[in-house]
Design a protein around this motif. Structure first.
Motif, PDB file in Angstrom:
ATOM      1  N   UNK A  38      13.812   1.708  -7.720  1.00  0.00           N
ATOM      2  CA  UNK A  38      12.630   1.942  -8.543  1.00  0.00           C
ATOM      3  C   UNK A  38      11.498   1.131  -7.934  1.00  0.00           C
ATOM      4  N   UNK A  39      10.389   1.817  -7.661  1.00  0.00           N
ATOM      5  CA  UNK A  39       9.236   1.117  -7.082  1.00  0.00           C
ATOM      6  C   UNK A  39       7.964   1.536  -7.796  1.00  0.00           C
ATOM      7  N   UNK A  40       7.054   0.595  -8.002  1.00  0.00           N
ATOM      8  CA  UNK A  40       5.741   0.969  -8.528  1.00  0.00           C
ATOM      9  C   UNK A  40       5.021   1.841  -7.507  1.00  0.00           C
ATOM     10  N   UNK A  41       4.252   2.784  -8.021  1.00  0.00           N
ATOM     11  CA  UNK A  41       3.506   3.695  -7.140  1.00  0.00           C
ATOM     12  C   UNK A  41       2.034   3.607  -7.501  1.00  0.00           C
ATOM     13  N   UNK A  97       0.971   2.727 -15.677  1.00  0.00           N
ATOM     14  CA  UNK A  97       1.448   2.714 -14.294  1.00  0.00           C
ATOM     15  C   UNK A  97       2.462   3.820 -13.989  1.00  0.00           C
ATOM     16  N   UNK A  98       2.526   4.169 -12.709  1.00  0.00           N
ATOM     17  CA  UNK A  98       3.504   5.122 -12.199  1.00  0.00           C
ATOM     18  C   UNK A  98       4.623   4.373 -11.494  1.00  0.00           C
ATOM     19  N   UNK A  99       5.801   4.989 -11.493  1.00  0.00           N
ATOM     20  CA  UNK A  99       6.965   4.471 -10.767  1.00  0.00           C
ATOM     21  C   UNK A  99       7.658   5.641 -10.090  1.00  0.00           C
ATOM     22  N   UNK A 100       8.282   5.361  -8.963  1.00  0.00           N
ATOM     23  CA  UNK A 100       9.097   6.359  -8.281  1.00  0.00           C
ATOM     24  C   UNK A 100      10.536   5.880  -8.291  1.00  0.00           C
ATOM     25  N   UNK A 101      11.405   6.739  -8.784  1.00  0.00           N
ATOM     26  CA  UNK A 101      12.844   6.515  -8.707  1.00  0.00           C
ATOM     27  C   UNK A 101      13.330   7.360  -7.539  1.00  0.00           C
TER      28      UNK A 101
END
Length: 93
Positions: free
Chosen positions: A83-86, A2-6
């Motif tokens: 921090x959110x999943x992308x 998975x990807x995450x955006x900080x």
């Protein structure tokens, strides 16, 4: 994986205040990049009021740990971070 955006929200005078902290910040980011966790990172411009760091990791706590250790956060250049999943639809790999 998975990807995450900080996402960082930055203080108004971020560009003026970052110089003494930049080397430590970049070393922390480079270490995460070399591990393969941090994919892309940089500040948004015009105005420089936010920064985005894109992560690819199975462990979102690694992203949170980075933010908590980041001198920009520690020294108040970042007023808020999330921090959110992308969900990547095109690109990646």
């Amino acid at each position: 994986m998975p990807y995450y955006v900080l996402e960082y929200t930055l203080v108004d005078d971020y560009e003026k205040r970052r110089a003494p902290l930049r080397e430590e910040h970049l070393a922390l980011a480079l270490a995460a990049h070399e591990r393969g966790d941090l994919v892309l990172a940089g500040a948004l411009a015009e105005p420089t009021d936010r920064a985005l760091l894109v992560w690819k990791t199975d462990d979102p706590s690694a992203v949170e740990d980075f933010a908590e250790r980041d001198p920009y956060v520690r020294e108040g250049l970042v007023t808020r971070w999330t921090v959110r999943p992308w969900t990547v639809v095109i690109g990646g790999g």
